[in-house]
Design a protein around this motif. Structure first.
Motif, PDB file in Angstrom:
ATOM      1  N   VAL A  13      12.034  -2.083   1.539  1.00  0.00           N
ATOM      2  CA  VAL A  13      12.443  -0.671   1.530  1.00  0.00           C
ATOM      3  C   VAL A  13      11.257   0.234   1.217  1.00  0.00           C
ATOM      4  O   VAL A  13      11.198   1.374   1.693  1.00  0.00           O
ATOM      5  CB  VAL A  13      13.584  -0.468   0.508  1.00  0.00           C
ATOM      6  CG1 VAL A  13      13.918   1.010   0.352  1.00  0.00           C
ATOM      7  CG2 VAL A  13      14.825  -1.233   0.953  1.00  0.00           C
ATOM      8  N   ALA A  14      10.296  -0.273   0.421  1.00  0.00           N
ATOM      9  CA  ALA A  14       9.144   0.553   0.046  1.00  0.00           C
ATOM     10  C   ALA A  14       8.379   1.038   1.263  1.00  0.00           C
ATOM     11  O   ALA A  14       7.853   2.150   1.275  1.00  0.00           O
ATOM     12  CB  ALA A  14       8.214  -0.236  -0.888  1.00  0.00           C
ATOM     13  N   SER A 208       7.234   0.849 -10.363  1.00  0.00           N
ATOM     14  CA  SER A 208       7.418   2.300 -10.229  1.00  0.00           C
ATOM     15  C   SER A 208       6.382   2.875  -9.276  1.00  0.00           C
ATOM     16  O   SER A 208       6.627   3.880  -8.596  1.00  0.00           O
ATOM     17  CB  SER A 208       7.313   2.977 -11.595  1.00  0.00           C
ATOM     18  OG  SER A 208       5.995   2.858 -12.119  1.00  0.00           O
ATOM     19  N   THR A 209       5.235   2.232  -9.209  1.00  0.00           N
ATOM     20  CA  THR A 209       4.177   2.658  -8.290  1.00  0.00           C
ATOM     21  C   THR A 209       4.396   2.074  -6.904  1.00  0.00           C
ATOM     22  O   THR A 209       4.363   2.780  -5.890  1.00  0.00           O
ATOM     23  CB  THR A 209       2.800   2.232  -8.828  1.00  0.00           C
ATOM     24  OG1 THR A 209       2.635   2.742 -10.154  1.00  0.00           O
ATOM     25  CG2 THR A 209       1.685   2.759  -7.939  1.00  0.00           C
ATOM     26  N   TYR A 210       4.664   0.766  -6.845  1.00  0.00           N
ATOM     27  CA  TYR A 210       4.814   0.095  -5.547  1.00  0.00           C
ATOM     28  C   TYR A 210       6.039   0.597  -4.781  1.00  0.00           C
ATOM     29  O   TYR A 210       6.006   0.682  -3.557  1.00  0.00           O
ATOM     30  CB  TYR A 210       4.914  -1.415  -5.760  1.00  0.00           C
ATOM     31  CG  TYR A 210       5.083  -2.179  -4.461  1.00  0.00           C
ATOM     32  CD1 TYR A 210       3.995  -2.365  -3.610  1.00  0.00           C
ATOM     33  CD2 TYR A 210       6.318  -2.693  -4.081  1.00  0.00           C
ATOM     34  CE1 TYR A 210       4.142  -3.046  -2.417  1.00  0.00           C
ATOM     35  CE2 TYR A 210       6.470  -3.372  -2.895  1.00  0.00           C
ATOM     36  CZ  TYR A 210       5.379  -3.550  -2.061  1.00  0.00           C
ATOM     37  OH  TYR A 210       5.529  -4.221  -0.876  1.00  0.00           O
ATOM     38  N   SER A 211       7.112   0.910  -5.486  1.00  0.00           N
ATOM     39  CA  SER A 211       8.331   1.363  -4.808  1.00  0.00           C
ATOM     40  C   SER A 211       8.092   2.624  -3.977  1.00  0.00           C
ATOM     41  O   SER A 211       8.820   2.892  -3.017  1.00  0.00           O
ATOM     42  CB  SER A 211       9.444   1.637  -5.830  1.00  0.00           C
ATOM     43  OG  SER A 211       9.814   0.457  -6.503  1.00  0.00           O
ATOM     44  N   GLY A 326      13.385  -2.900 -15.495  1.00  0.00           N
ATOM     45  CA  GLY A 326      12.126  -2.168 -15.427  1.00  0.00           C
ATOM     46  C   GLY A 326      11.929  -1.477 -14.090  1.00  0.00           C
ATOM     47  O   GLY A 326      11.499  -0.314 -14.033  1.00  0.00           O
ATOM     48  N   THR A 327      12.278  -2.174 -12.990  1.00  0.00           N
ATOM     49  CA  THR A 327      12.159  -1.558 -11.670  1.00  0.00           C
ATOM     50  C   THR A 327      13.079  -0.351 -11.540  1.00  0.00           C
ATOM     51  O   THR A 327      12.673   0.701 -11.031  1.00  0.00           O
ATOM     52  CB  THR A 327      12.496  -2.583 -10.571  1.00  0.00           C
ATOM     53  OG1 THR A 327      11.578  -3.680 -10.653  1.00  0.00           O
ATOM     54  CG2 THR A 327      12.402  -1.950  -9.193  1.00  0.00           C
ATOM     55  N   ALA A 328      14.325  -0.505 -12.012  1.00  0.00           N
ATOM     56  CA  ALA A 328      15.276   0.612 -11.929  1.00  0.00           C
ATOM     57  C   ALA A 328      14.798   1.791 -12.761  1.00  0.00           C
ATOM     58  O   ALA A 328      14.830   2.951 -12.313  1.00  0.00           O
ATOM     59  CB  ALA A 328      16.653   0.158 -12.392  1.00  0.00           C
TER      60      ALA A 328
END
Length: 387
Positions: A13-14, A208-211, A326-328
């Motif tokens: 999705v990123a 948070s950066t990669y997304s 953490g991702t959320a």
């Protein structure tokens, strides 16, 4: 193959956010909810793990792949954001079950000394997705639309049931016969929950950066859309290298390996904030953050298995849950920051989470000193019981 497909689904999705946003007539920050919804579903992994404790591992893995395929078909067919988000959430539930059981099997078969390396091999399937699956998904999205990768993943998931059915032994593992009360009691170690804090913060920092790597590299750094898959692949190479390499180092110096990785993530993301308007250094620093940050995951997961001896599936499911919490958390904070400050805020948020990560990592180093009851030669039983 299963972890590769599920890693591709989580991360692809990123590279598709601009296309998804355009097709569904929503903003980039709203499209980022696809990442958040998946992460929230993965947070529920421990509950799913408890629900299937008595189910043979092979059966759970096969059912997970079937539901995974169905969820991707739903996403490919709908135009409603709410339906897409529900499908992503359900898909994430079974993805978490698959990952935690696969990691638990790997750790059990390899033994405590090689658990980090075995878990690293399991996780590398998912991380390899960032090298091959995500860039190919991005290319496929450009060629046939963003729904194309979801159809492909659904078909491949059904194909993956064949080797799983043939290779994974039937029946229940020894850990599934341990009473649930005893398994949950094994989760009371203070060290285990310090590890959980580190799991949350490392993925908050990196993911948070990669997304939001697509808007970061295209809108902020000026990278052409055609070259975005190259940037994704370079990040993936760093992540795979770190995941496989850290497993070898963790057997000798797990705490030092984790702390060194945390320091490297802080440095990489802080520098990225300063040079994010230049494509080449931005991609290089993203790769370093992926190498150091995602390379920490098998180290942290192997620590969790040691500190919660007797409950390896619950331990790995907790790690999976915390990684995705953490991702959320990271993606939600970053989405809000983008809405206020623009793409330049993406690495700033990541660097802030990375700085906080150093607290639990340093705490683990301190707790590992002899005065805190842990020595290099202590047994896994000692690690699990000392609190």
């Amino acid at each position: 193959m299963g972890t590769f497909l599920m890693g591709t689904s989580e991360f692809v999705v990123a590279g598709l956010l601009p296309d998804i946003a355009g097709d569904l007539a929503i903003g980039i920050s709203e499209a980022g909810l696809l990442v958040t919804a998946f992460a929230i579903g993965m947070i529920a992994t421990p509950a799913v793990a408890v629900a299937v404790l008595r189910v043979p591992e092979r059966t759970t893995l096969l059912l997970s792949l079937a539901v995974f395929a169905a969820g991707h078909v739903v996403v490919a067919l709908t135009d409603e954001l709410s339906v897409v988000l529900v499908a992503r959430f359900v898909t994430a539930l079974v993805t978490g079950a698959f990952w935690s059981i696969a990691a638990s099997v790997g750790a059990r078969v390899s033994g405590p000394d090689d658990a980090a390396r075995a878990i690293g091999m399991v996780l590398s399937g998912g991380i390899l997705a960032t090298v091959i699956g995500v860039p190919l998904g991005s290319v496929a999205g450009q060629l046939v639309g963003w729904r194309g990768p979801f159809w492909i993943l659904a078909g491949l998931a059904l194909l993956a049931t064949v080797p799983v059915a043939r290779i994974v032994p039937g029946g229940r593992s020894a850990s599934t016969t341990v009473p649930l009360r005893e398994q949950t009691a094994a989760l009371m170690s203070r060290r285990l929950w310090v590890v959980m804090a580190a799991c949350v913060l490392v993925t908050s920092a990196v993911m948070s950066t990669y997304s939001f790597i697509a808007p970061l590299l295209t809108e902020r750094a000026g990278l052409s859309t055609e070259l975005l898959p190259v940037g994704l692949a370079i990040f993936g190479v760093g992540a795979v290298t770190g995941t496989l390499g850290s497993g070898r180092l963790a057997g000798r110096a797990p705490y030092g390996t984790a702390l060194s990785g945390g320091i490297a993530v802080v440095a990489a993301l802080a520098l990225l904030g300063a040079v994010s308007d230049h494509a080449a250094p931005a991609i290089a620093l993203l790769a370093i953050a992926g190498l150091a940050g995602l390379g920490m995951n098998p180290v942290l997961m192997s620590m969790a298995v040691r500190f919660a001896e007797g409950a390896p599936t619950l331990a790995t499911s907790l790690c999976t849950s915390m990684f995705n919490l953490g991702t959320a958390m990271g993606s939600a904070v970053t989405a809000r920051a983008i809405g206020v400050f623009g793409p330049a805020s993406i690495p700033v948020v990541g660097a802030a989470f990375a700085a906080a990560l150093l607290v639990p990592l340093a705490t683990l180093v301190i707790m590992a000193r002899p005065g805190h009851g842990h020595r290099a030669g202590t047994t896994p039983q000692h690690d699990a019981l000392v609190s």
